[in-house]
Design an enzyme around this catalytic site. Structure first.
Site, PDB file in Angstrom:
ATOM      1  N   SER A  75      -3.908  31.206  32.300  1.00 32.95           N
ATOM      2  CA  SER A  75      -3.250  32.515  33.160  1.00 32.95           C
ATOM      3  C   SER A  75      -2.911  33.566  31.998  1.00 32.95           C
ATOM      4  O   SER A  75      -2.626  34.688  32.731  1.00 32.95           O
ATOM      5  CB  SER A  75      -2.069  31.906  34.041  1.00 32.95           C
ATOM      6  OG  SER A  75      -0.954  31.525  33.178  1.00 32.95           O
ATOM      7  N   LYS A 136       4.883  33.679  31.549  1.00 26.38           N
ATOM      8  CA  LYS A 136       4.320  35.006  31.988  1.00 26.38           C
ATOM      9  C   LYS A 136       4.967  36.060  31.203  1.00 26.38           C
ATOM     10  O   LYS A 136       5.962  35.990  30.325  1.00 26.38           O
ATOM     11  CB  LYS A 136       4.551  35.138  33.260  1.00 26.38           C
ATOM     12  CG  LYS A 136       4.114  34.035  34.509  1.00 26.38           C
ATOM     13  CD  LYS A 136       2.604  33.968  34.539  1.00 26.38           C
ATOM     14  CE  LYS A 136       2.210  32.655  35.331  1.00 26.38           C
ATOM     15  NZ  LYS A 136       0.801  32.515  35.698  1.00 26.38           N
TER      16      LYS A 136
END
Length: 310
Positions: A75, A136
């Site tokens: 990701s 993230k």
């Protein structure tokens, strides 16, 4: 000759050589003998005590200074690869119960709090159940309005510049093969259309790559592979005490663009869920090493990634 501090006749002296007097036949000017207490030998800690001290040191280090994290997914491509191991600073955003191992409820609220900066690569406990560590990039801060239009990021109504650069050529590794099997997809790349055979018979994933530049001037690379529903969103307003987080692999990241649900998106991330800030790459492996073949430990290591900072 009388010596200061001695008695002429030794009346107050104990049995034996008189204190302050030279023994018969000795040097009358010799310094008086002194009695020294034997030094106590330092008692060595037992092995259980040593282990307890070591555990306390490790607990303090991992809770308040640095903690290691590994990357299990794609990701955050192209910045982070499966098999990367990094160190995160635990003090960067303050401390909460989530700073402690097993989220032990020993810290009330959030102490020594600090607000992240846009562009930080942050580790946090993922909503809604706060059971897993996610990594993230911080995109939105409290009060920000975030939107995606046609794959381009908008912050407070302004487009974040997005520039196409050379494609990412990512050699297919054992890590990627294992991840594709777990996900059930038929290719080690996101899709077979991105596979590219090399002259030596190996496979490489060729991914379109871009550079985004935030209003602060901070830049980072992202992947934008295909048209997906998350390329076009409504406007998200970041609540007080929260952040909006996104993966750099924009088409393969379940992040704040999706509602918080177990096994899915994360929604807005409370700042009290922040665990640390990525600082340095301490190790990276392509997954091809075997424990019973020590020589493969060296060949599997991606040496060029070790020591990279964020």
């Amino acid at each position: 000759m009388q010596i200061s501090g001695s008695s002429n006749n030794g009346e107050n002296a104990p049995q034996g050589d008189p204190v302050g007097q030279a023994p018969a036949g000795g040097d009358p000017f010799a310094k008086p003998a002194t009695t020294q207490k034997p030094k106590k030998e330092k008692k060595e800690d037992s092995f259980p005590v040593f282990l307890l001290k070591l555990a306390v040191i490790v607990f303090i280090f991992r809770s308040f200074i640095f903690s290691p994290f590994n990357i299990p997914s794609e990701s955050m491509l192209p910045r982070l690869l499966i098999g990367d191991y990094l160190l995160a600073s635990k003090w960067s955003y303050g401390f909460t119960r989530y700073s402690l191992p097993f989220s032990m409820p020993l810290i009330p609220g959030r102490i020594l709090a600090s607000t992240p900066e846009r562009g930080d690569v942050a580790i946090f406990k993922a909503p809604p159940d706060q059971s897993n560590d996610y990594i993230k990039r911080v995109i939105g801060l409290p009060g920000d309005q975030i939107q995606m239009r046609g794959g381009q990021l908008f912050i407070n109504g302004d487009a974040v510049p997005k520039k196409r650069i050379d494609d990412l050529l990512l050699p297919v590794s054992q890590n990627m093969i294992d991840a594709s099997r777990l996900s059930g997809r038929g290719s080690a790349c996101v899709d077979a259309r991105f596979e590219e055979a090399q002259p030596d018979g190996s496979l490489t994933c060729r991914y379109p790559r871009y550079v985004e530049t935030l209003p602060s001037g901070r830049s980072y690379q992202v992947l934008d592979l295909i048209d997906t529903p998350q390329d076009d969103t409504g406007v998200f307003t970041v609540p007080e005490g929260h952040i909006f987080a996104m993966g750099d692999n924009r088409d393969n990241s379940e992040d704040s663009r999706f509602p918080a649900q177990i096994g899915g998106g994360i929604g807005m991330v409370p700042m009290e869920n922040l665990v640390g800030k990525a600082q340095i790459m301490m190790f990276s492996t392509d997954g091809s090493a075997s424990w019973v073949k020590p020589w493969t430990w060296v060949s599997a290591t991606r040496w060029n990634r070790i020591g990279e900072t964020f």
